[in-house]
Enzyme design. Structure first.
Site, PDB file in Angstrom:
ATOM      1  N   GLU A  96     -16.196 -10.946   3.334  1.00 55.35           N
ATOM      2  CA  GLU A  96     -14.809 -10.476   2.248  1.00 55.35           C
ATOM      3  C   GLU A  96     -14.107 -11.919   1.830  1.00 55.35           C
ATOM      4  OE1 GLU A  96     -11.490  -8.891   4.462  1.00 55.35           O
ATOM      5  OE2 GLU A  96     -10.754  -7.894   2.656  1.00 55.35           O
TER       6      GLU A  96
ATOM      7  N   GLU B 292     -13.969 -12.952  -5.900  1.00 55.63           N
ATOM      8  CA  GLU B 292     -12.679 -12.342  -6.799  1.00 55.63           C
ATOM      9  C   GLU B 292     -11.611 -12.910  -5.793  1.00 55.63           C
ATOM     10  OE1 GLU B 292     -15.137 -10.439  -5.926  1.00 55.63           O
ATOM     11  OE2 GLU B 292     -14.556  -8.427  -5.113  1.00 55.63           O
TER      12      GLU B 292
ATOM     13  N   GLU C 158       0.522  -1.308   0.080  1.00 49.62           N
ATOM     14  CA  GLU C 158      -0.015  -0.057  -0.070  1.00 49.62           C
ATOM     15  C   GLU C 158       0.777   1.225   0.073  1.00 49.62           C
ATOM     16  OE1 GLU C 158      -2.860  -0.389   3.086  1.00 49.62           O
ATOM     17  OE2 GLU C 158      -4.483   1.066   2.103  1.00 49.62           O
TER      18      GLU C 158
ATOM     19  N   CYS D 271      -8.405  -1.893   4.002  1.00 52.40           N
ATOM     20  CA  CYS D 271      -8.013  -3.037   4.844  1.00 52.40           C
ATOM     21  C   CYS D 271      -9.463  -3.532   5.520  1.00 52.40           C
ATOM     22  CB  CYS D 271      -7.056  -2.816   6.083  1.00 52.40           C
ATOM     23  SG  CYS D 271      -5.729  -1.921   5.627  1.00 52.40           S
TER      24      CYS D 271
ATOM     25  N   LYS E  11     -15.442  -9.652   7.582  1.00 50.88           N
ATOM     26  CA  LYS E  11     -14.316 -10.563   6.937  1.00 50.88           C
ATOM     27  C   LYS E  11     -14.879 -11.732   6.548  1.00 50.88           C
ATOM     28  CE  LYS E  11     -10.741  -8.171   7.973  1.00 50.88           C
ATOM     29  NZ  LYS E  11      -9.740  -7.785   6.685  1.00 50.88           N
TER      30      LYS E  11
END
Lengths: 390, 624
Positions: free
Chosen positions: B397, B402, B308, B335, B394
């Site tokens: 996520e 993807e 990053e 994040c 999370k």
């Protein structure tokens, strides 16, 4: 609908040009006149109107609002409809006077959704008032400007509660607010706001014309003036009546030619049930208070059914935010179902009466605080009858 | 300490009384209040509840929550105020003049008990089959009031279907007591507004837009509603059964990575004070449970900083050297998966401002199933990756389609702190009594990734590395502690001047690197609105965390939560970080190792782009 017993509001002779008179006097004098008249809120709660106006007047804010509560939703009440339909001038000009008195620039008429049919007529009336310069900028050539907007409710009973009404006006879910703060300080959009009943504005109009002293000749010392009653049920002449405060229930029954009356529900579903033995009680804030609803039951009526009807209403109309009202009303109704099914002990009913007393003090708004009233009063007077019939 | 700020979305009546000069008297002036016959003095505007709590007078509450605007709907906190016919709620009643309060009178006790009995009558199920057993505010009250029978009966049939549509949050409205904490969390604290009450009376229920499944609406999965639910109406989607099955399968190599925030919070699940360190005891517990390897997410946090930070420097170079005005600055951190879903829904036209870096969780997942598998010579097909996170988002996520760049699902399961604690209890372990043990290699060393857990931590780490890379010197702050990054202010802004830079970075000479930090999506909204108005032109880097307080206040952390608890968790993280030998990501030996052995082209190059970077979805607010 017959309109009977013309005394103050319903006497056309009393309708004078209060607006001109109010605007040519000092705002605080208008407030003082209302205070001296002893006028109390005609929605039923009976808060002194002059005090409410004074509180709103003395609140510091750049904007203030006047709201006319025309969400006439109490079962058995239909007097505001008559006022709006046939005494429009009194109501709207009463609002302008109130606005002048507290220093507001804008008023809302919160019209019950079911009264939509009045919307066009009322809108035209407002246009007429604007044309006549009785509304809008520089009313009657004065420095005072005030306008009125009509907003329609959507059918929720709770929106007759002033803070839920304000929430609804703001576009939120109709739910009562926490008090304090009170609307006179923190109302519509957070600005000082007075919410008054349709009848209160009409009466204020007359008080400004005739003076506090003249008005307080009517009624009792604690409840001055007259009250419009919407009388229905078992009688020959139902209708809207104007009676002075202090009139006994039995006089009212005579007036409407009711016979074999067993009980009278005063104040609508959220009111109290008065049994025959207490018909000498009077309609007054210090005795039996009412927003206008009087429902008469004769000897043939099953009080359990009457009560079930009321409790079904509250179960459906509770806004659902606070625990005592949301679940409490369900429990009261369930208790009645149990009685009907011969599945209820007397002690459980006493438990429910006790619950009702907690609901009266612990609910968030007037809805939940008054919804147990019919349960408690009908059980108090007709418990034996209800149980012996099963 | 963190101050709760109420937004415009909170109705006026739900906001605490503002005492202004001339309104009710001088700010801070005292008013006397008599509680149960004893006089106290409190600042004007203090609520009865606050006055009681300050003086150790217990008042039960359900809908009240320190973090939230007022509701006054459960009514359990009613008290008697002399002169009032009704019992006001102590949580909403501001003391503005001398009043006499009774908290123990017959009316009060009866009303509270009635309210409790009513709530219990409609509260479906039994405590022993409930995941909040032992940590339920309703259950606690039932015990406090000695409830031993259902006075008004008890509901025996479900009225609602459990909504299990979301990867993150499960809603069981039969457990709901309509305190509306979730609604207020969602609309006011987080300014998302996925939940609201619908219907009325007894039919009232907390619902989504058109009663759609939670997965189909604008929920950002932050789980802040779960943290504030007093009962079991909301919970995270728990994958522990699948994890147990993987552990019990001898063929599978089950790897767990643990993030700093769960380590700072999990002790609370075992009765420890907030802010008790469990990091190394937890390693022991996880091995005893049967995880084959225990890795430290700090490694991938450091990896995130490398990627990053490099991405930021590349953007700056593009702008300043190549004069490419299409470069999107400020660069926003990526994040926090709650923040990502928030921006995808609410600011879909600004996705290019996001760093393309995956979160540390996802970077680690991809590394485990490639580099780690290679190093340990394990078939990645046989690796199950579990991520212990403070976070419910999370879970969503790791299930994003993807997130499969390793050729496999990069992270198989996201596990919350609460669920981990449950697994440890179930294994018969008492965490605080276990021995310490270290993390597994090859990622056992820590740089500055540890402080990611607190709001501002990513920014602080990134600045340490970026400054050092550009100037060859450590950041000019004592002990590398960039204090402007720390604290709980909703939106913070600061800068670091880049001077005497290395020749490679000469274009940054004299640049005042400006950054912003925001936590909680209500604050993110302020930043994004400013961006949309073109007011962030001179800002270079923005850190945003979806949850108030950052990850330590995540939606998977132990319940309850409060500003004080979050503060203690953050303090623990900063204290542990202060003890570390290496406090800069780029100095972490494990980081050096992976760039030498695996990502040999360096940060933001081909392989790291493939494995460690991602793209975002323009979701918008339109719901089918």
């Amino acid at each position: 609908m017959p309109i009977l017993n013309k005394l103050v509001i319903f006497d056309e002779n009393n309708i004078e040009d209060s607006l001109k008179k109010a605007i040519s006097s000092e705002p605080q004098d208008v407030v003082m006149e209302i205070r001296e008249s002893g006028l109390k809120g005609r929605g039923g709660a009976g808060f002194p109107t002059g005090t409410k106006w004074l509180l709103a007047r003395s609140a510091h804010a750049d904007k203030k609002f006047v709201v006319c509560n025309a969400d006439e939703g109490e079962p058995g009440t239909f007097k505001d409809r008559i006022l709006l339909d046939e005494y429009t001038k009194l109501v709207f000009e009463g609002m302008v006077i109130a606005g002048y008195a507290i220093g507001a620039q804008k008023g809302f008429l919160y019209l019950r959704g079911e009264y939509r049919y009045l919307f066009d007529k009322l809108t035209k009336y407002l246009e007429q008032m604007r044309k006549e310069n009785r509304l809008g900028n520089n009313i009657l050539g004065s420095n005072y400007s005030f306008d009125i907007e009509i907003r329609l409710g959507s059918g929720a009973y709770v929106c007759g509660e002033e803070s839920a009404l304000i929430e609804s006006l703001e576009g939120h879910r109709g739910e009562a607010r926490n008090r304090p703060p009170y609307p006179v300080n923190t109302g519509y959009l957070g600005y000082p706001t007075i919410v008054n009943n349709v009848e209160t504005f009409a009466v204020a109009h007359i008080i400004v014309a005739k003076g506090a002293e003249w008005y307080s000749k009517y009624g009792t010392s604690k409840s001055t003036g007259t009250k419009l009653l919407s009388i229905s049920g078992d009688c020959k002449k139902p209708g809207v009546y104007e009676v002075p405060f202090g009139t006994t229930i039995s006089d009212i029954l005579k007036l409407v030619e009711a016979e074999n009356t067993k009980a009278v529900q005063v104040g609508g579903a959220s009111g109290f049930c008065i049994p025959k033995a207490e018909f000498d009680r009077t309609v007054a804030f210090e005795d039996v208070s009412t927003g206008g609803s009087v429902i008469i039951f004769n000897e043939t009526r099953d009080m359990l059914q009457v009560l079930e009807n009321f409790m079904e209403f509250f179960v459906e109309e509770s806004c659902g935010q606070c625990t005592p009202c949301r679940i409490g009303n369900v429990k009261l109704l369930e208790g009645l179902m149990k009685i009907r099914n011969n599945d209820c002990s007397l002690s459980y009913i006493h438990e429910l009466v006790d619950l009702g007393r907690s609901m009266q003090i612990a609910s968030k708004c007037g809805l939940g605080q008054s919804s147990p009233n019919p349960f408690i009063s009908i059980m108090e007077h007709f418990e034996n009858e209800i149980f012996s019939q099963r | 300490m963190e101050k709760t700020q109420h937004t415009h979305r909170a109705p006026v009546s739900h906001q605490p009384l503002v005492v202004e000069k001339g309104n009710l008297g001088e700010i801070g002036s005292l008013v006397e209040v008599e509680i149960n016959g004893i006089p106290y003095k409190v600042p004007i505007g203090t609520t009865i509840l606050e006055a009681c709590r300050q003086n150790n007078i217990h008042i039960p509450t359900l809908c009240y929550h320190e973090d939230l605007c007022l509701a006054g709907v459960c009514r359990i906190c009613v008290v008697e105020v002399e002169g009032m016919k009704v019992l006001p709620t102590s949580c909403t009643f501001p003391i503005t003049n001398r009043i006499k309060v009774r908290t123990t009178s017959e009316k009060v006790r009866k009303a509270r008990r009635h309210i409790l009995d009513l709530l219990l009558s409609e509260h479906y199920g039994e405590c022993y089959s409930c995941h909040r057993n032992g940590n339920c505010e309703l259950q606690t009250l039932a015990k406090e009031y000695g409830v031993d029978f259902y006075r008004f009966g008890h509901i025996t049939e479900r009225r609602h279907k459990v909504d299990k549509s979301s990867y993150s949050v499960i809603r069981d409205m039969d457990k709901c007591i309509l305190c509306k904490r979730c609604v207020r969390t969602c609309i006011d604290l987080q300014e998302v507004g996925a939940l609201e009450a619908t219907q009325r009376g007894d039919m009232t229920t907390i619902s989504t837009f058109l009663d759609k499944p939670l997965a189909d609406v604008i929920c950002i999965n932050c789980g802040q509603c779960i943290n504030r639910c007093p009962t079991a109406a909301l919970k995270a989607n728990d994958p522990s059964d699948e994890i147990w099955a993987a552990i019990d399968d001898p063929e599978m190599h089950v790897v767990i990575q643990t993030a700093p925030s769960p380590r700072s919070g999990i002790g609370e699940e075992f009765g420890c004070e907030p802010g008790t360190s469990m990091t190394y005891k937890l390693n022991t517990a996880l091995r005893m449970i049967g995880f084959d390897a225990v890795l430290d997410t700090n490694f991938s946090a450091d990896l995130t900083i490398m990627e990053e930070g490099t991405e930021l420097l590349l953007r700056l170079k593009k702008l300043l050297v190549e004069g490419d005005s299409s470069v999107k600055l400020p660069q926003f951190t990526s994040c926090s998966p709650g923040w990502i879903k928030y921006i995808e829904h609410f600011y879909p036209d600004f996705l290019d401002y996001l760093s393309s870096c995956k979160s540390p969780q996802q970077m680690f997942g991809a590394v485990i199933k490639t580099f780690y598998a290679q190093e340990r010579n394990i078939d990645p097909n046989k690796i199950v990756t579990v991520a212990l996170m403070p976070c419910s988002a999370k879970k969503f996520e790791c299930n994003r389609p993807e997130m499969t760049d390793s050729g496999f699902k990069d992270v198989d399961y996201g596990l919350t702190t609460r669920e981990m604690a449950q697994m440890i209890r179930e294994a018969g372990l008492h965490l605080p009594e276990l021995q310490n043990s270290a993390f597994d290699e090859p990622f056992g060393d820590t740089g500055s990734g540890l402080i990611f857990g607190a709001t501002g931590g990513v920014m602080e780490s990134a600045l340490r590395t970026a400054y050092a890379l550009v100037t060859g010197r450590p950041v000019p702050f004592e002990n590398l502690q960039i204090l402007p990054c720390r604290g709980f202010e909703g939106v913070r802004e600061a800068s670091v001047l880049l001077e005497n830079v290395l020749p490679d970075w000469s274009f940054l000479e004299g640049v005042n690197l400006k950054f912003m930090i925001a936590h909680g999506t209500a604050n993110a909204k302020k930043v994004m609105d400013a961006l949309a108005r073109g007011e962030l032109k001179d800002i270079h880097f923005v850190e945003i965390m979806a949850c108030p307080g950052g990850c330590i206040g995540g939606g998977g952390q132990p319940i309850p939560t409060s500003p004080e608890i979050r503060q203690k968790r953050a303090e623990l993280i900063y204290n542990e970080a202060a003890d570390l030998e290496i406090n800069e990501s780029f100095r972490n030996p494990s980081i050096k190792y992976i760039y030498e052995k695996f990502l040999t082209e360096g940060p933001c190059r081909h392989l790291s782009h493939k494995l460690l970077h991602t793209h975002y979805v323009k979701r918008g607010k339109y719901i089918d």
